[in-house]
Every structure is written in structure tokens, then in C-alpha cells.
Scaffold this motif. Structure first.
Motif, PDB file in Angstrom:
ATOM      1  N   PRO A  17       0.829  -1.199   0.000  1.00 48.81           N
ATOM      2  CA  PRO A  17       0.000   0.000   0.000  1.00 48.81           C
ATOM      3  C   PRO A  17       0.870   1.258   0.000  1.00 48.81           C
ATOM      4  O   PRO A  17       1.909   1.317   0.668  1.00 48.81           O
ATOM      5  N   GLY A  18       0.417   2.255  -0.756  1.00 49.17           N
ATOM      6  CA  GLY A  18       1.185   3.488  -0.886  1.00 49.17           C
ATOM      7  C   GLY A  18       2.026   3.558  -2.144  1.00 49.17           C
ATOM      8  O   GLY A  18       2.513   4.628  -2.504  1.00 49.17           O
ATOM      9  N   SER A  19       2.216   2.422  -2.830  1.00 54.84           N
ATOM     10  CA  SER A  19       2.996   2.422  -4.071  1.00 54.84           C
ATOM     11  C   SER A  19       2.307   3.287  -5.118  1.00 54.84           C
ATOM     12  O   SER A  19       1.080   3.360  -5.185  1.00 54.84           O
ATOM     13  N   LEU A  20       3.111   3.939  -5.954  1.00 54.85           N
ATOM     14  CA  LEU A  20       2.600   4.908  -6.920  1.00 54.85           C
ATOM     15  C   LEU A  20       2.905   4.512  -8.352  1.00 54.85           C
ATOM     16  O   LEU A  20       3.929   3.877  -8.636  1.00 54.85           O
ATOM     17  N   LEU A  21       2.034   4.937  -9.271  1.00 51.29           N
ATOM     18  CA  LEU A  21       2.237   4.806 -10.709  1.00 51.29           C
ATOM     19  C   LEU A  21       1.656   6.054 -11.371  1.00 51.29           C
ATOM     20  O   LEU A  21       0.528   6.450 -11.060  1.00 51.29           O
ATOM     21  N   SER A  22       2.429   6.688 -12.251  1.00 52.40           N
ATOM     22  CA  SER A  22       1.920   7.807 -13.045  1.00 52.40           C
ATOM     23  C   SER A  22       1.884   7.400 -14.512  1.00 52.40           C
ATOM     24  O   SER A  22       2.791   6.712 -15.001  1.00 52.40           O
ATOM     25  N   ILE A  23       0.839   7.844 -15.216  1.00 49.96           N
ATOM     26  CA  ILE A  23       0.624   7.490 -16.618  1.00 49.96           C
ATOM     27  C   ILE A  23       0.332   8.773 -17.395  1.00 49.96           C
ATOM     28  O   ILE A  23      -0.474   9.598 -16.939  1.00 49.96           O
ATOM     29  N   ASP A  24       0.982   8.955 -18.557  1.00 51.94           N
ATOM     30  CA  ASP A  24       0.667  10.108 -19.392  1.00 51.94           C
ATOM     31  C   ASP A  24      -0.153   9.664 -20.602  1.00 51.94           C
ATOM     32  O   ASP A  24      -0.351   8.448 -20.821  1.00 51.94           O
ATOM     33  N   PRO A  25      -0.681  10.596 -21.411  1.00 53.13           N
ATOM     34  CA  PRO A  25      -1.556  10.208 -22.522  1.00 53.13           C
ATOM     35  C   PRO A  25      -0.881   9.372 -23.598  1.00 53.13           C
ATOM     36  O   PRO A  25      -1.560   8.760 -24.433  1.00 53.13           O
ATOM     37  N   HIS A  26       0.461   9.324 -23.597  1.00 52.09           N
ATOM     38  CA  HIS A  26       1.180   8.497 -24.558  1.00 52.09           C
ATOM     39  C   HIS A  26       1.378   7.070 -24.052  1.00 52.09           C
ATOM     40  O   HIS A  26       2.004   6.253 -24.732  1.00 52.09           O
ATOM     41  N   GLY A  27       0.881   6.808 -22.847  1.00 57.12           N
ATOM     42  CA  GLY A  27       1.046   5.485 -22.273  1.00 57.12           C
ATOM     43  C   GLY A  27       2.360   5.290 -21.556  1.00 57.12           C
ATOM     44  O   GLY A  27       2.671   4.179 -21.119  1.00 57.12           O
ATOM     45  N   CYS A  59       4.855   5.325 -18.476  1.00 53.85           N
ATOM     46  CA  CYS A  59       4.611   5.068 -17.053  1.00 53.85           C
ATOM     47  C   CYS A  59       5.882   5.318 -16.255  1.00 53.85           C
ATOM     48  O   CYS A  59       6.998   5.095 -16.734  1.00 53.85           O
ATOM     49  N   VAL A  60       5.705   5.755 -15.019  1.00 57.45           N
ATOM     50  CA  VAL A  60       6.800   5.804 -14.058  1.00 57.45           C
ATOM     51  C   VAL A  60       6.244   5.313 -12.733  1.00 57.45           C
ATOM     52  O   VAL A  60       5.126   5.633 -12.349  1.00 57.45           O
ATOM     53  N   GLY A  61       7.025   4.471 -12.059  1.00 56.38           N
ATOM     54  CA  GLY A  61       6.546   3.825 -10.848  1.00 56.38           C
ATOM     55  C   GLY A  61       5.883   2.502 -11.170  1.00 56.38           C
ATOM     56  O   GLY A  61       5.902   2.033 -12.308  1.00 56.38           O
ATOM     57  N   SER A  62       5.282   1.883 -10.153  1.00 52.14           N
ATOM     58  CA  SER A  62       4.636   0.589 -10.349  1.00 52.14           C
ATOM     59  C   SER A  62       3.671   0.322  -9.209  1.00 52.14           C
ATOM     60  O   SER A  62       3.937   0.678  -8.062  1.00 52.14           O
ATOM     61  N   VAL A  63       2.550  -0.312  -9.537  1.00 52.29           N
ATOM     62  CA  VAL A  63       1.608  -0.739  -8.502  1.00 52.29           C
ATOM     63  C   VAL A  63       1.468  -2.250  -8.449  1.00 52.29           C
ATOM     64  O   VAL A  63       0.766  -2.778  -7.597  1.00 52.29           O
ATOM     65  N   SER A  64       2.147  -2.937  -9.358  1.00 49.08           N
ATOM     66  CA  SER A  64       1.977  -4.387  -9.386  1.00 49.08           C
ATOM     67  C   SER A  64       3.280  -5.148  -9.553  1.00 49.08           C
ATOM     68  O   SER A  64       3.367  -6.302  -9.183  1.00 49.08           O
ATOM     69  N   GLY A  65       4.280  -4.528 -10.156  1.00 48.23           N
ATOM     70  CA  GLY A  65       5.487  -5.266 -10.499  1.00 48.23           C
ATOM     71  C   GLY A  65       5.269  -6.200 -11.667  1.00 48.23           C
ATOM     72  O   GLY A  65       6.127  -7.026 -11.979  1.00 48.23           O
ATOM     73  N   GLY A  66       4.119  -6.081 -12.370  1.00 48.64           N
ATOM     74  CA  GLY A  66       3.799  -6.970 -13.481  1.00 48.64           C
ATOM     75  C   GLY A  66       2.951  -6.272 -14.519  1.00 48.64           C
ATOM     76  O   GLY A  66       3.035  -5.062 -14.721  1.00 48.64           O
ATOM     77  N   CYS A  67       2.112  -7.040 -15.173  1.00 48.74           N
ATOM     78  CA  CYS A  67       1.360  -6.530 -16.312  1.00 48.74           C
ATOM     79  C   CYS A  67       0.236  -5.581 -15.924  1.00 48.74           C
ATOM     80  O   CYS A  67      -0.342  -4.922 -16.798  1.00 48.74           O
ATOM     81  N   ALA A  68      -0.123  -5.513 -14.662  1.00 51.44           N
ATOM     82  CA  ALA A  68      -1.199  -4.604 -14.264  1.00 51.44           C
ATOM     83  C   ALA A  68      -0.865  -3.172 -14.631  1.00 51.44           C
ATOM     84  O   ALA A  68      -1.741  -2.396 -15.011  1.00 51.44           O
ATOM     85  N   ASP A  69       0.412  -2.789 -14.550  1.00 48.95           N
ATOM     86  CA  ASP A  69       0.818  -1.437 -14.929  1.00 48.95           C
ATOM     87  C   ASP A  69       0.493  -1.170 -16.397  1.00 48.95           C
ATOM     88  O   ASP A  69      -0.023  -0.104 -16.757  1.00 48.95           O
ATOM     89  N   GLU A  70       0.795  -2.145 -17.260  1.00 54.64           N
ATOM     90  CA  GLU A  70       0.511  -1.979 -18.685  1.00 54.64           C
ATOM     91  C   GLU A  70      -0.991  -1.900 -18.939  1.00 54.64           C
ATOM     92  O   GLU A  70      -1.456  -1.094 -19.750  1.00 54.64           O
TER      93      GLU A  70
END
Length: 320
Positions: free
Chosen positions: A40-50, A52-63
Motif C-alpha cells: 500500500p502506498g505504491s505509486l504509478l503515473s501514466i501520461d496520454p502516450h502510455g 509510465c513511471v513507478g509501479s503498482v503491481s510489479g507486473g502486467c497490471a501497470d501496462e
């Protein structure tokens, strides 16, 4: 709990995207169940180009999140809460361990003003609570002196940002070098302090490790803070005791001293004779490290870092 440096990277990168005129999706892990790989507390930022920086899963959930939220529809309402990994087949598809489950907070940020005040506080090493009202989406920043790293209720989310966690090692040597390398890998800022001549001759174990030739008590007063662990490793009472006496006057969250039970007893008597009270001495983890049967320097370093991690986490993240 994740290293503060990762938070800083996510926030600063997201601010850069906002300043370039791109809206940003900020995702925060609220709760986890089962074998979820990010706390809990982990962060992920996403821009309109797809991107990403950070991670909330360490896997495909970020994608998957990037694909879902890179294009926001007019019907989307923010902030919102989403869940992943509820079913076994979905968990496998999302790259989560079987049975793993994530609850996420998703925010849409449209202006640099959404992150500028937080980034400024990070630049000033100011410990800060960022509180999100889940009903209205309003965000408030509060100066924090201590408290939980992360809190979740039905109406709000509060995450603590601020100075990174640090480890101050008093006394150089094999154990200090192993411990420094392991601590850096976990995101700690590390300083090895030893005023004795000829000690700092070996190369430092990678980026993120600094050396100091100050007297230990001076170094403690300069660098110690509530997010600092202090460990004495010099095997020299003239060095170790100076550092410990200063450490006991500091807000360090962990104080440890290398040595056997017999050495710890002798140290306790010395500190008592120097006017240190018994209650303060009880703050010292001595012998430092968890009881894992460690014998070799690398194993001793591992046991000490494991104990530091245990103390930090037991007093760290609290979610409800």
C-alpha cells in the motif's frame, strides 16, 4: 513500504509531464490481499502516450492500467477506486500472483499546480502528508512530524512524503561494506563514518554510499533524523561509545551496536558510568541483528538490515 526515492521520481516525472501540457493519471495502491507484489502506498503515473513511471503491481497490471487510462472518456469520474485480481483467471491475466488482489485509487491531474506544492516540499526535505478526499477529490498538504506512512478510510487517503530513509554506519570494515550495499539496494541513503586514519581506503560499495571522517558524535548530530538508523560497527569503544551517546540523544528510529552479549553488558556498564540512564540504553539493539545464526560478515550484515527493516515496518505503514 517503498523507498521515498521512488515516490520522488514518480512525482517529479509526473510534474514534468503536466508542465509539458499533458494530463496525468496518478494511481496509488490502497489495499492488497494475498500475494500482491507491491505494498500500500505504491505509486504509478501514466501520461496520454502510455508512458509510465513507478509501479503498482510489479507486473502486467501497470501496462493494463496504462492502456485503460491513457485515453479518458467524458464519462469517467475521478478520483475513483478500482480493483484487480479478484478472480484467479484475472489475477493470472494481470500478472498478479494467484489469489493476489489490489485496490487502487486513480486520480486525474490536469495542471502543474496539482503537484508543484508537493514537489517544492520534497525539494526542501519537508515531511508532508498528502490527503485526498475520496468524496470530492480535493487534496490538502499538511506538514508532518511523524505518524503513519499511509492511511486509508472510507472517506480519505493520506500518504506521507518526505526525506528518504537513511542508515548511518559508525565504523568501517567488511560488515559495514556488506550492510551499506544491501541498504542501498533497499533505497536507503547510507553514510559510513570512521575518523580513524587509513580506514576508508577500499572503494565504496556503489552509488548512494558516502564516507565521513568526522567524529561519530558530530556526524550523528549532523545527519541523524527520525528516519535514520544508526549502527555502531567499529569494535572500538572510543569510536562506538561516542556515536551511541549522541545517537541516544537523537530521534533515530533504530539504534544498534555490534558485538556479543558479553560485549553488550560491558558497554551498558560503561555508558551507565558516563551518565547515560538505563532507559536510554534500553533503546540500543545489542547485539544488533536478528537471531538467524549468522557467522560470516555478509550474514551479520543481513541480520542487522533485517532487524532495521522489521523495526521500520512495525512502526511504519498503518492502514485501516
Amino acid at each position: 513500504m517503498i523507498p521515498a526515492a521512488e515516490d520522488h521520481d514518480v512525482i517529479r516525472t509526473a510534474l514534468g509531464w503536466l508542465e509539458a501540457g499533458h494530463p496525468v493519471i496518478l494511481v496509488t495502491v490502497l489495499r492488497t490481499w494475498g500475494s500482491s507484489p507491491r505494498p500500500p502506498g505504491s505509486l504509478l503515473s501514466i501520461d496520454p502516450h502510455g508512458r509510465c513511471v513507478g509501479s503498482v503491481s510489479g507486473g502486467c497490471a501497470d501496462e493494463q492500467l496504462a492502456q485503460r487510462f491513457r485515453h479518458v472518456s467524458p464519462d469517467d469520474v475521478f478520483p475513483c477506486r478500482v480493483e484487480y485480481g479478484i478472480e484467479r483467471d484475472e489475477a493470472q491475466r494481470m500478472g498478479l500472483p494467484c489469489g493476489g488482489r489490489l485496490q487502487l485509487l486513480v486520480e486525474r491531474l490536469d495542471s502543474p499546480d496539482a503537484l508543484k506544492p508537493l514537489a517544492a516540499r520534497l525539494d526542501e526535505n519537508c515531511l508532508t502528508h498528502r490527503r485526498v478526499d475520496l468524496q470530492t477529490g480535493s487534496v490538502t498538504l499538511e506538514t508532518a512530524d511523524s505518524g503513519s506512512e499511509f492511511q486509508v478510510t472510507e472517506t480519505m487517503v493520506c500518504k506521507t512524503y518526505g526525506p528518504g530513509w537513511g542508515v548511518l554506519l559508525i565504523g568501517d570494515g567488511q560488515i559495514a561494506r556488506y550492510l551499506a550495499g544491501m541498504a542501498v539496494a533497499l533505497g536507503y541513503r547510507v553514510t559510513i563514518c570512521d575518523p580513524r586514519p587509513g580506514i576508508h581506503e577500499a572503494p565504496l560499495p556503489g552509488d548512494g554510499v558516502a564516507c565521513s571522517r568526522r567524529m561519530p558524535d558530530d556526524e550523528v548530530r549532523i545527519s541523524s533524523a527520525e528516519r535514520t538508523a544508526i549502527v555502531t560497527l567499529a569494535h572500538d569503544p572510543r569510536v562506538d561509545d561516542l556515536g551511541l551517546i549522541a545517537a541516544l540523544e537523537s530521534p533515530a528510529f533504530y539504534i544498534g551496536a555490534l558485538g556479543s552479549v558479553r560485549t553488550a553488558d560491558a558497554r551498558r556498564q560503561r555508558l551507565l558510568s558516563l551518565g547515560v540512564d538505563a532507559e536510554s540504553i534500553a533503546r540500543i539493539h545489542a547485539p544488533a541483528g536478528l537471531g538467524i545464526g549468522s557467522k560470516r560478515p555478509s550474514e551479520i550484515a543481513l541480520s542487522i538490515l533485517a532487524q532495521i527493516t522489521a523495526v521500520r515496518n512495525l512502526d511504519g505503514v498503518r492502514s485501516s
